[in-house]
Write a protein that holds these residues in place. Structure first.
Motif, PDB file in Angstrom:
ATOM      1  N   TYR A 192      33.836  51.924  40.996  1.00  0.00           N
ATOM      2  CA  TYR A 192      33.364  53.534  40.897  1.00  0.00           C
ATOM      3  C   TYR A 192      33.414  53.429  39.350  1.00  0.00           C
ATOM      4  CZ  TYR A 192      32.527  55.609  45.112  1.00  0.00           C
ATOM      5  OH  TYR A 192      31.765  56.164  46.264  1.00  0.00           O
ATOM      6  N   ALA A 193      34.353  53.151  38.691  1.00  0.00           N
ATOM      7  CA  ALA A 193      34.521  53.081  37.101  1.00  0.00           C
ATOM      8  C   ALA A 193      33.359  52.650  36.578  1.00  0.00           C
ATOM      9  CB  ALA A 193      35.775  52.595  36.685  1.00  0.00           C
ATOM     10  N   MET A 194      33.110  51.447  36.892  1.00  0.00           N
ATOM     11  CA  MET A 194      31.887  50.489  36.574  1.00  0.00           C
ATOM     12  C   MET A 194      30.383  51.414  36.800  1.00  0.00           C
ATOM     13  SD  MET A 194      32.882  46.804  37.326  1.00  0.00           S
ATOM     14  CE  MET A 194      31.261  45.869  36.552  1.00  0.00           C
ATOM     15  N   LEU A 195      30.397  51.912  37.903  1.00  0.00           N
ATOM     16  CA  LEU A 195      29.195  52.490  38.332  1.00  0.00           C
ATOM     17  C   LEU A 195      29.054  53.930  37.653  1.00  0.00           C
ATOM     18  CD1 LEU A 195      29.198  52.052  42.212  1.00  0.00           C
ATOM     19  CD2 LEU A 195      27.492  51.073  40.623  1.00  0.00           C
TER      20      LEU A 195
ATOM     21  N   SER B 288      39.396  53.083  31.022  1.00  0.00           N
ATOM     22  CA  SER B 288      39.546  52.489  29.973  1.00  0.00           C
ATOM     23  C   SER B 288      39.591  50.846  29.941  1.00  0.00           C
ATOM     24  CB  SER B 288      40.936  52.897  29.198  1.00  0.00           C
ATOM     25  OG  SER B 288      41.971  52.517  30.249  1.00  0.00           O
ATOM     26  N   LEU B 289      39.360  50.565  31.122  1.00  0.00           N
ATOM     27  CA  LEU B 289      39.358  49.015  31.431  1.00  0.00           C
ATOM     28  C   LEU B 289      37.882  48.580  31.677  1.00  0.00           C
ATOM     29  CD1 LEU B 289      42.319  48.705  33.995  1.00  0.00           C
ATOM     30  CD2 LEU B 289      42.383  48.355  31.697  1.00  0.00           C
ATOM     31  N   VAL B 290      37.041  49.397  31.828  1.00  0.00           N
ATOM     32  CA  VAL B 290      35.623  48.996  31.874  1.00  0.00           C
ATOM     33  C   VAL B 290      35.155  48.722  30.693  1.00  0.00           C
ATOM     34  CG1 VAL B 290      33.380  49.674  32.543  1.00  0.00           C
ATOM     35  CG2 VAL B 290      35.426  50.428  33.810  1.00  0.00           C
ATOM     36  N   SER B 291      34.737  47.326  30.315  1.00  0.00           N
ATOM     37  CA  SER B 291      34.058  46.987  29.234  1.00  0.00           C
ATOM     38  C   SER B 291      32.571  46.957  29.051  1.00  0.00           C
ATOM     39  CB  SER B 291      34.504  45.261  28.766  1.00  0.00           C
ATOM     40  OG  SER B 291      34.086  44.606  29.940  1.00  0.00           O
ATOM     41  N   LYS B 292      32.228  46.982  30.219  1.00  0.00           N
ATOM     42  CA  LYS B 292      30.610  47.181  30.442  1.00  0.00           C
ATOM     43  C   LYS B 292      30.335  47.777  31.608  1.00  0.00           C
ATOM     44  CE  LYS B 292      29.127  42.736  27.952  1.00  0.00           C
ATOM     45  NZ  LYS B 292      28.262  41.624  27.981  1.00  0.00           N
ATOM     46  N   PRO B 293      29.578  48.741  31.586  1.00  0.00           N
ATOM     47  CA  PRO B 293      29.000  49.425  33.004  1.00  0.00           C
ATOM     48  C   PRO B 293      28.366  48.752  33.657  1.00  0.00           C
ATOM     49  CG  PRO B 293      27.764  50.369  31.245  1.00  0.00           C
ATOM     50  CD  PRO B 293      28.889  49.308  30.391  1.00  0.00           C
ATOM     51  N   ILE B 294      28.274  48.692  35.073  1.00  0.00           N
ATOM     52  CA  ILE B 294      27.565  47.883  36.072  1.00  0.00           C
ATOM     53  C   ILE B 294      26.097  47.804  35.729  1.00  0.00           C
ATOM     54  CG2 ILE B 294      27.080  49.522  38.039  1.00  0.00           C
ATOM     55  CD1 ILE B 294      28.116  47.185  39.653  1.00  0.00           C
TER      56      ILE B 294
END
Length: 226
Positions: free
Chosen positions: A99-102, A169-175
């Protein structure tokens, strides 16, 4: 020095208990390693993996502390709870991180609002199922069920109120930037194929029971032998 050999029920139970303790300890460690590898293969990034593993260790540690308060000592058979709890908690972590990536625009509260009902529902149903073991007559299974139930609730609380806050804060690139192919849209043909496959599976199961019969129940203590 004379050699003393011991036989009988005390020696048998001591050997069995030691074997069970070693088996469950090795299983828990192997589960932790396999979960780490699978999580790393799927997400291909190290930071969320490290944080999810820390959440798992925190969950197991808190559950062990609660178990020590409740029971005083943990039986060898009950140590298998760690493997079950790890598998459940990593599912919560994968869902939250996805969800964090999306939705990179969401903060921790926004992600928590989206995943809360699913995680709470899954944890409660799982805890109820394993908690029913407390009604059994075998102390080891009662303790195992209660530890899994407790660990499931503890893991859900930690992942919802701790991991959701750090996941953005851990998401480097969104999906959306990963150029992943779109998910296939289910069609009427695929739905019919699933029904046909399910019917064939049921027919195969019935044939196995007709040819081989139902599994025989073994009431002896052979399953406890090393």
């Amino acid at each position: 020095v004379p050699e003393v050999l011991i036989t009988g029920e005390p020696a048998f139970m001591a050997e069995t208990g030691t074997g069970i303790e070693g088996d469950f300890t090795n299983t828990s460690i192997l589960t932790f390693v396999l979960i780490s590898v699978l999580f790393l293969v799927v997400l291909r990034t190290l930071r969320p993996l490290v944080n999810v593993m820390l959440m798992i260790l925190l969950t197991v540690g808190i559950t062990l502390a609660i178990g020590g308060i409740m029971f005083g000592s943990i039986t060898a058979m009950s140590m298998g709870f760690a493997a079950v709890v790890q598998g459940l908690v990593v599912d919560y972590g994968a869902l939250i991180y996805r969800y964090a990536m999306l939705h990179p625009e969401l903060d921790g509260a926004g992600i928590r609002a989206r995943v809360r009902m699913g995680i709470v529902g899954a944890s409660i149903t799982t805890a109820v199922v394993f908690g029913m073991m407390a009604l059994g007559n075998f102390p080891g299974l009662r303790q195992f069920g209660l530890l899994v139930a407790c660990g499931t609730i503890v893991g859900a609380v930690i992942m919802l109120w701790v991991f959701t806050e750090i996941a953005p804060s851990l998401v480097s690139k969104p999906i959306s930037s990963l150029n992943l192919p779109p998910l296939p849209v289910p069609s009427l043909h695929s739905s019919r194929s699933g029904v046909v496959f399910s019917i064939l599976l049921v027919v195969c199961i019935v044939l196995v029971f007709v040819v081989k019969g139902l599994p025989r129940f073994d009431p002896s203590m052979s399953s406890m032998r090393p």
